[in-house]
Design a protein around this motif. Sequence first.
Motif, PDB file in Angstrom:
ATOM      1  N   TYR A 276      13.165  -1.938  -7.497  1.00 48.69           N
ATOM      2  CA  TYR A 276      14.063  -1.125  -8.309  1.00 48.69           C
ATOM      3  C   TYR A 276      13.379   0.092  -8.942  1.00 48.69           C
ATOM      4  CZ  TYR A 276      17.037  -5.213  -7.904  1.00 48.69           C
ATOM      5  OH  TYR A 276      17.784  -6.244  -7.409  1.00 48.69           O
ATOM      6  N   THR A 277      12.079   0.220  -8.773  1.00 53.50           N
ATOM      7  CA  THR A 277      11.385   1.335  -9.420  1.00 53.50           C
ATOM      8  C   THR A 277      11.741   2.658  -8.761  1.00 53.50           C
ATOM      9  OG1 THR A 277       9.433   1.100  -8.033  1.00 53.50           O
ATOM     10  CG2 THR A 277       9.432  -0.105 -10.118  1.00 53.50           C
ATOM     11  N   ARG A 278      11.856   3.671  -9.597  1.00 57.95           N
ATOM     12  CA  ARG A 278      12.153   5.017  -9.137  1.00 57.95           C
ATOM     13  C   ARG A 278      11.291   5.989  -9.932  1.00 57.95           C
ATOM     14  NH1 ARG A 278      14.487   1.809  -6.494  1.00 57.95           N
ATOM     15  NH2 ARG A 278      16.644   1.715  -5.829  1.00 57.95           N
TER      16      ARG A 278
ATOM     17  N   GLY B 258      10.154   8.835  -9.441  1.00 61.30           N
ATOM     18  CA  GLY B 258      10.576  10.229  -9.403  1.00 61.30           C
ATOM     19  C   GLY B 258      11.744  10.536 -10.332  1.00 61.30           C
ATOM     20  N   LYS B 259      12.380   9.492 -10.863  1.00 62.95           N
ATOM     21  CA  LYS B 259      13.546   9.694 -11.723  1.00 62.95           C
ATOM     22  C   LYS B 259      13.253   9.425 -13.196  1.00 62.95           C
ATOM     23  CE  LYS B 259      16.947   8.771  -8.144  1.00 62.95           C
ATOM     24  NZ  LYS B 259      18.153   8.025  -7.782  1.00 62.95           N
ATOM     25  N   VAL B 260      11.986   9.264 -13.544  1.00 65.04           N
ATOM     26  CA  VAL B 260      11.618   8.950 -14.926  1.00 65.04           C
ATOM     27  C   VAL B 260      12.032  10.065 -15.884  1.00 65.04           C
ATOM     28  CG1 VAL B 260       9.683   8.553 -16.505  1.00 65.04           C
ATOM     29  CG2 VAL B 260       9.765   7.367 -14.315  1.00 65.04           C
ATOM     30  N   ALA B 261      11.774  11.316 -15.528  1.00 64.59           N
ATOM     31  CA  ALA B 261      12.110  12.437 -16.415  1.00 64.59           C
ATOM     32  C   ALA B 261      13.614  12.503 -16.662  1.00 64.59           C
ATOM     33  CB  ALA B 261      11.607  13.750 -15.822  1.00 64.59           C
ATOM     34  N   ALA B 262      14.421  12.316 -15.621  1.00 64.74           N
ATOM     35  CA  ALA B 262      15.883  12.342 -15.780  1.00 64.74           C
ATOM     36  C   ALA B 262      16.343  11.182 -16.658  1.00 64.74           C
ATOM     37  CB  ALA B 262      16.557  12.283 -14.416  1.00 64.74           C
ATOM     38  N   LEU B 263      15.733  10.020 -16.498  1.00 65.99           N
ATOM     39  CA  LEU B 263      16.092   8.854 -17.315  1.00 65.99           C
ATOM     40  C   LEU B 263      15.746   9.099 -18.784  1.00 65.99           C
ATOM     41  CD1 LEU B 263      17.060   5.931 -17.575  1.00 65.99           C
ATOM     42  CD2 LEU B 263      14.730   5.207 -17.031  1.00 65.99           C
ATOM     43  N   GLU B 264      14.579   9.672 -19.043  1.00 62.72           N
ATOM     44  CA  GLU B 264      14.190   9.968 -20.426  1.00 62.72           C
ATOM     45  C   GLU B 264      15.134  10.994 -21.048  1.00 62.72           C
ATOM     46  OE1 GLU B 264      10.073  11.084 -20.198  1.00 62.72           O
ATOM     47  OE2 GLU B 264       9.406   8.996 -20.248  1.00 62.72           O
ATOM     48  N   ARG B 265      15.504  12.024 -20.279  1.00 63.11           N
ATOM     49  CA  ARG B 265      16.454  13.030 -20.765  1.00 63.11           C
ATOM     50  C   ARG B 265      17.794  12.383 -21.107  1.00 63.11           C
ATOM     51  NH1 ARG B 265      14.584  16.261 -17.108  1.00 63.11           N
ATOM     52  NH2 ARG B 265      16.140  15.723 -15.557  1.00 63.11           N
ATOM     53  N   ALA B 266      18.294  11.532 -20.222  1.00 60.86           N
ATOM     54  CA  ALA B 266      19.568  10.857 -20.455  1.00 60.86           C
ATOM     55  C   ALA B 266      19.491   9.956 -21.686  1.00 60.86           C
ATOM     56  CB  ALA B 266      19.956  10.041 -19.219  1.00 60.86           C
TER      57      ALA B 266
END
Length: 118
Positions: free
Chosen positions: A46-48, A50-58
């Motif tokens: 389930y790790t992504r 590359g999407k950490v920055a988008a998740l933190e922003r959200a």
Amino acid sequence: MGDKPSADEVAMLDRFEHYISLTIDGRRVGPTRVGGPHLDQVFAEYTRPGKVAALERAARITAGAVPRAELIATAAAPQDRVGRFLAQRAPAAAASEPTPFAAKATALHAFRSQSLTL
């Protein structure tokens, strides 16, 4: 390790390993060393990364978080108004001796300026 593990032994436990004591049928059992799987092994699929920055922003948007500079500016606005208020109402005094009101206004202005540079 026995019934009383030392602080050093507990401190050296790997992540997700613990000592627990239980009561079974009225008898104390333990401490017993238990360990669980590492989350990066269990949820690896389930790790992504590359999407950490988008998740933190959200997460920030959902939480209503505001950038630090904006928080400081918002907090400084009332301080500036209070400083102007105090400066306008300060009675006239000799230039060498500021009044208590003028001194407070100057100190407040200095504090506000310092807060903005943090």
